[in-house]
Design an enzyme around this catalytic site. Structure first.
Site, PDB file in Angstrom:
ATOM      1  N   GLY A 161      -5.049 -21.915  20.767  1.00  0.00           N
ATOM      2  CA  GLY A 161      -5.691 -20.707  21.419  1.00  0.00           C
ATOM      3  C   GLY A 161      -6.386 -21.112  22.684  1.00  0.00           C
TER       4      GLY A 161
ATOM      5  N   CYS B 155      -6.960 -25.025  19.755  1.00  0.00           N
ATOM      6  CA  CYS B 155      -5.576 -25.667  20.127  1.00  0.00           C
ATOM      7  C   CYS B 155      -4.621 -24.869  20.670  1.00  0.00           C
ATOM      8  CB  CYS B 155      -4.993 -26.283  18.508  1.00  0.00           C
ATOM      9  SG  CYS B 155      -3.844 -27.602  18.812  1.00  0.00           S
TER      10      CYS B 155
ATOM     11  N   SER C 137      -1.748 -21.347 -11.666  1.00  0.00           N
ATOM     12  CA  SER C 137      -1.985 -21.797 -10.511  1.00  0.00           C
ATOM     13  C   SER C 137      -3.229 -21.162  -9.949  1.00  0.00           C
ATOM     14  CB  SER C 137      -1.056 -22.067  -9.593  1.00  0.00           C
ATOM     15  OG  SER C 137      -0.348 -20.628  -9.124  1.00  0.00           O
TER      16      SER C 137
ATOM     17  N   GLY D 195      -9.185 -27.829  -7.285  1.00  0.00           N
ATOM     18  CA  GLY D 195      -9.874 -28.391  -6.104  1.00  0.00           C
ATOM     19  C   GLY D 195     -11.483 -28.318  -6.036  1.00  0.00           C
TER      20      GLY D 195
ATOM     21  N   LYS E 263      -5.793 -17.877 -26.380  1.00  0.00           N
ATOM     22  CA  LYS E 263      -4.651 -18.638 -26.771  1.00  0.00           C
ATOM     23  C   LYS E 263      -3.836 -19.390 -25.633  1.00  0.00           C
ATOM     24  CE  LYS E 263      -2.932 -17.118 -30.474  1.00  0.00           C
ATOM     25  NZ  LYS E 263      -3.449 -17.268 -31.746  1.00  0.00           N
TER      26      LYS E 263
ATOM     27  N   HIS F 121      -9.209 -29.572  16.749  1.00  0.00           N
ATOM     28  CA  HIS F 121      -9.498 -28.821  15.714  1.00  0.00           C
ATOM     29  C   HIS F 121     -10.804 -29.214  15.151  1.00  0.00           C
ATOM     30  CE1 HIS F 121      -5.629 -27.014  14.945  1.00  0.00           C
ATOM     31  NE2 HIS F 121      -5.103 -28.177  15.591  1.00  0.00           N
TER      32      HIS F 121
ATOM     33  N   GLU G 108     -12.828 -27.166  13.554  1.00  0.00           N
ATOM     34  CA  GLU G 108     -13.191 -26.787  12.152  1.00  0.00           C
ATOM     35  C   GLU G 108     -12.733 -27.719  10.991  1.00  0.00           C
ATOM     36  OE1 GLU G 108     -10.434 -26.344  13.989  1.00  0.00           O
ATOM     37  OE2 GLU G 108      -8.625 -25.938  12.866  1.00  0.00           O
TER      38      GLU G 108
HETATM   39  N1  GLN Z   1       1.712 -25.580  19.231  1.00  0.00           N
HETATM   40  C1  GLN Z   1       0.996 -26.330  19.836  1.00  0.00           C
HETATM   41  C2  GLN Z   1       1.301 -27.785  20.083  1.00  0.00           C
HETATM   42  O1  GLN Z   1       1.964 -28.351  19.154  1.00  0.00           O
HETATM   43  C3  GLN Z   1      -0.435 -25.923  19.249  1.00  0.00           C
HETATM   44  C4  GLN Z   1      -0.624 -26.769  17.795  1.00  0.00           C
HETATM   45  C5  GLN Z   1      -1.721 -26.291  17.199  1.00  0.00           C
HETATM   46  O2  GLN Z   1      -2.328 -25.074  17.438  1.00  0.00           O
HETATM   47  N2  GLN Z   1      -2.255 -26.921  16.022  1.00  0.00           N
HETATM   48  O3  GLN Z   1       0.652 -28.312  20.937  1.00  0.00           O
END
Ligand code: GLN
Length: 538
Positions: free
Chosen positions: A385, A383, A14, A19, A191, A509, A511
């Site tokens: 953070g 998030c 694996s 991908g 092989k 998010h 990213e």
């Molecule tokens: N645990 C947090 C929430 O559910 C943040 C989730 C996250 O960082 N993706 O709101």
């Protein structure tokens, strides 16, 4: 032209990068003007990876339409620059769920429901689904797992049947293997590849092309030997040599004629040469950075690179955009405290606090945020953070010492981050978070508005908790601005501190939408701010 199907299987081991090979082939075909998408079929029984710990399976990638998917879909989007959807990631769990639900509804009344034909029929239906939209010329299907594993067998059987059912020039199979190098013997060994292809043949599938992952060049003799014993045409054994960057792989595959072999198989004669100008511009910048910058990634899954895959890739894109190399230093939030934070963050030009769930490592994140806020160190919270930068602000600026998210203490008297209203009645865990793309209106004159250069954006979400608007006035009065709000619900999506050189927390998010050709604006601005911080420090 009928939609053409390429199936990509893997053998020997694996983590060989199916991908990346799939995405690289797709990139080359797309750069020739063809409409291409990639889908992944995963053999595990979870309905989706949303309920998996990142240690198990790496990051959970979220699509525009809110599907929680395998991280390979992130590669597909980064390489192709087009969105994937729920339909692009199918698991054994989803297949069985559909079949069992249909059985209960009486769809097979009187019949014994079996792996063959009912499960394989459902796999085939899903494999062909995106082809029915008319949106794609070529669909690449990556079969997760390793050929020979019991759990992959129904997927390979579905491929075998489709190869029998579809016209020969509408479908083909690529098998990715490993050619290991034995340093004691100073030899590459073929092989395992021969045996892996034999396994595939035993299941009735003859690959058309064999791609070999290798650390050393394959000689013409080795290629010929493998072609003979794998029963593929000469020239159809190609190498995928270790590359300095995954983004180099499309060019390596081009040099090996992978795209040409695929076009020949499908009888597509009029495709122009791939236009990879923008991709090459990115690669040039990536290869010759003028500066370096050191950024701390504070999180709790730092032992596993794949857990923060999209964040790390976003830094690669944003670094190239700034013509600099971003050295990301993973710092385990569980081991950060007031005593060691200055030492742990010394030498860092910026701090990113990562997304996450649960209590572990949370206090360390808050300590790191306080340090960044008080020391003018560029800060970016994503998030969890972002949620923790609100908690830190409430505790240390507003003086609400027990402020916290109700995710970790439902009984707190200061729930500055609280469960969203529609989450309160939810008991099912899978697929029930706030997921997928939502709009966000940006405040005029804010850092966010400056970064995006527009006043309305759309980003993807994956969370249950939110900024508690009962605290909004107090937070804003003390100097933290809610610079992005959902235009329909008023949910706070972005916070920033205007008096700080660069301090931004986002509930979404960002990213997930960064690509080499379109780096995500907040990441680009954050790396720029880190460079400025570095220049001022010196
Ligand atoms: N645990 C947090 C929430 O559910 C943040 C989730 C996250 O960082 N993706 O709101």
């Amino acid at each position: 032209m009928d939609t053409k199907f390429v199936f990509v299987s893997g053998g020997v081991a694996s983590s060989l990068g199916k991908g990346i090979i799939s995405a690289s082939l797709a990139k080359l075909l797309q750069a020739r003007g063809l409409r291409v998408t990639i889908q992944k079929f995963d053999p595990y029984i979870n309905i989706d990876p949303g309920t998996l710990n990142p240690y198990e399976h790496g990051e959970c990638y979220v699509t525009e339409d809110g599907a929680e998917t395998d991280l390979d879909l992130g590669h597909y989007e980064r390489f192709l620059g087009v969105h994937t959807s729920k339909a692009n990631n199918v698991t054994t769990g989803k297949i069985y769920n559909t079949v069992i639900t249909k059985e209960r509804e009486g769809a097979y009344l009187g019949k014994t429901v079996q792996i063959v034909p009912h499960i394989t029929d459902e796999i085939k239906r899903r494999m062909l689904l995106l082809g029915k939209t008319g949106e794609y010329d070529i669909i690449i299907t990556e079969i997760g797992g390793t050929v020979g594993d019991m759990e992959s067998q129904p997927f390979v059987e579905a491929v075998r049947q489709l190869r029998w059912e579809l016209p020969e020039d509408d479908c083909m199979t690529i098998h990715l293997t490993l050619v290991p190098y034995l340093s004691a013997a100073k030899e590459l060994k073929t092989k395992p590849t021969q045996h892996s292809v034999q396994q595939l043949q035993r299941w009735g599938v003859q690959p058309d092309i064999v791609v070999c992952r290798t650390e050393h060049e394959l000689t013409p003799e080795l290629r010929r030997k493998m072609a003979l014993f794998c029963n593929v045409k000469p020239g159809h054994v190609i190498q995928s040599i270790d590359a300095p960057s995954i983004y180099q792989v499309p060019l390596n595959m081009k040099a090996e004629n992978l795209d040409t072999l695929v076009l020949e198989h499908f009888g597509i004669k009029d495709a122009p040469e791939p236009d990879l100008r923008r991709w090459n511009e990115f690669l040039d910048k990536l290869a010759s950075p003028k500066k370096t910058v050191d950024i701390a990634l504070v999180g709790k899954y730092v032992e596993l690179q794949d857990a923060y895959k999209s964040i790390l890739e976003s830094f690669v894109h944003a670094g190239a955009a700034n013509e600099c190399k971003v050295n990301v230093h993973s710092i385990h939030s569980e081991y950060i405290d007031n005593e060691n934070v200055a030492e742990k963050l010394s030498g860092m030009d910026a701090v990113l606090v990562a997304p996450g769930f649960g209590e572990r490592g949370l206090e360390g994140k808050i300590v790191a945020i306080r340090y960044a806020r008080e020391n003018g160190l560029p800060f970016f919270g994503i998030c969890l953070g972002m949620q923790m930068c609100v908690v830190e602000f409430a505790r240390n600026v507003l003086g609400l010492s027990d402020a916290v998210s109700t995710e970790v203490n439902p009984a707190t008297s200061n729930p500055v981050i609280d469960l969203m209203e529609d989450q309160k009645s939810t008991t099912i865990k899978g697929g029930t978070m706030r997921l997928g793309a939502y709009q966000c209106a940006l405040k005029a004159g804010s850092l966010a508005e400056k970064i995006y250069g527009t006043d309305i954006i759309s980003e993807r979400h994956r969370h249950r908790y939110e900024f508690n608007n009962d605290y909004l006035d107090a937070v804003e009065a003390a100097g933290m601005t809610a610079s992005g709000r959902n235009p329909d619900t008023g949910l706070v999506e972005i916070v920033e501190i205007p008096s700080h050189p660069f301090f931004i927390g986002v509930q979404f998010h960002p990213e997930l939408k960064s690509t080499p050709e379109h780096p995500q604006p907040i990441f680009v601005a954050f790396v720029k701010a880190a460079l400025e911080h570095q220049a001022n420090r010196k």
